[in-house]
Design an enzyme around this catalytic site. Sequence first.
Site, PDB file in Angstrom:
ATOM      1  N   SER A  90      -4.741   9.595  13.912  1.00  0.00           N
ATOM      2  CA  SER A  90      -6.109  10.104  13.777  1.00  0.00           C
ATOM      3  C   SER A  90      -7.117   8.962  13.732  1.00  0.00           C
ATOM      4  O   SER A  90      -6.801   7.860  13.252  1.00  0.00           O
ATOM      5  CB  SER A  90      -6.228  10.922  12.487  1.00  0.00           C
ATOM      6  OG  SER A  90      -7.571  11.232  12.187  1.00  0.00           O
ATOM      7  N   TYR A 130      -5.580  12.257   3.707  1.00  0.00           N
ATOM      8  CA  TYR A 130      -5.213  12.603   5.077  1.00  0.00           C
ATOM      9  C   TYR A 130      -5.072  11.329   5.919  1.00  0.00           C
ATOM     10  O   TYR A 130      -4.067  11.129   6.616  1.00  0.00           O
ATOM     11  CB  TYR A 130      -6.261  13.526   5.687  1.00  0.00           C
ATOM     12  CG  TYR A 130      -6.086  13.728   7.175  1.00  0.00           C
ATOM     13  CD1 TYR A 130      -4.986  14.418   7.678  1.00  0.00           C
ATOM     14  CD2 TYR A 130      -7.015  13.223   8.089  1.00  0.00           C
ATOM     15  CE1 TYR A 130      -4.818  14.592   9.040  1.00  0.00           C
ATOM     16  CE2 TYR A 130      -6.846  13.394   9.449  1.00  0.00           C
ATOM     17  CZ  TYR A 130      -5.747  14.076   9.924  1.00  0.00           C
ATOM     18  OH  TYR A 130      -5.573  14.232  11.266  1.00  0.00           O
TER      19      TYR A 130
END
Length: 337
Positions: free
Chosen positions: A127, A152
């Site tokens: 990501s 995350y």
Amino acid sequence: MKVLVTGAAGFIGSTLSLKLLARGDVVVGIDNLNDYYDVNLKLARLERLRAHKNFRFLKLDIADKPAMEALFSTEKFQKVMHLAAQAGVRYSITHPHAYIDSNIVGFLNVLEGCRHHNVEHLAYASSSSIYGANTNMPFSIHHNVDHPVSLYAASKKANELMAHTYSHLYRLPTTGLRFFTVYGPWGRPDMSLFLFTRSILEGKPIDVFNFGNHRRDFTYIDDIVEGVIRVIDKPAQPNIGWAGETPDPGTSTAPYRVYNIGNNSPVHLLTFIETLEQCLGKTAIKNLLPLQLGDVPDTYADVSDLVNDLDYKPDTLLADGIQRFVEWYKDFYRINS
């Protein structure tokens, strides 16, 4: 070839599976169909895939070790595209354990399956959030990424470290893909384009964080999938020029790579909203708010390695991508306006 796509009911996973099937690959898709967002949307995505004779779906949680062991032992995959994960920066603030179960334990089960069953190449979703507190733009895979600002992001950083370990120890080719703000038809309801479109059409205010001063490298879904397929088809190779005295974070002496997949053209959030307003023919009511905890002000991808290694660069114009999303949204939710 036979490909495992984890997270096959997801936004990227379902679109990727369609493209792989269209070119003749055999695809086994798995997903746990959790309720992080509307399960009906996930089921609708799967319905697009079930018509293909070369597609099979198994409801399976990647954190289930015995089930994952059985899957790899039975199926004998050539390639794996690992997209299943607990997504969302903000959700990680309130539900941290979900990220350890799915993104750490689940990823370990995928790595072990690939290691023990001679998978030729593991590609996996990382990501843009991994860049965290970095402010040197554009973000490059050769930059240090040791300062994540959400769990995350930390879990995705951990995935890259875990993948490198398996590439080093077992010579398993692994490639991590740092996705930059993916959008388009069949997208996730927790993402800004989906949320904004719904609220604007319903005449409700939209929450605009950082007072609209965000910049995001919005990347259209078809561009993402094209990049993913090129990566799957080219297993990672060792960088023979890598040196421990000046270690390059993006490559290794092991068969390990990471790539940014972004549009290489960041857009101000207010410009993004204006483009959506034009496509909808409606004006948004904006609720301007400060930066959210765990979020970053800007993202901007350096995609030169993707261009150099795979001869590919995303190129869909924002206005075109948003228009296609709006048309899909109105059709899917049967909105006539």
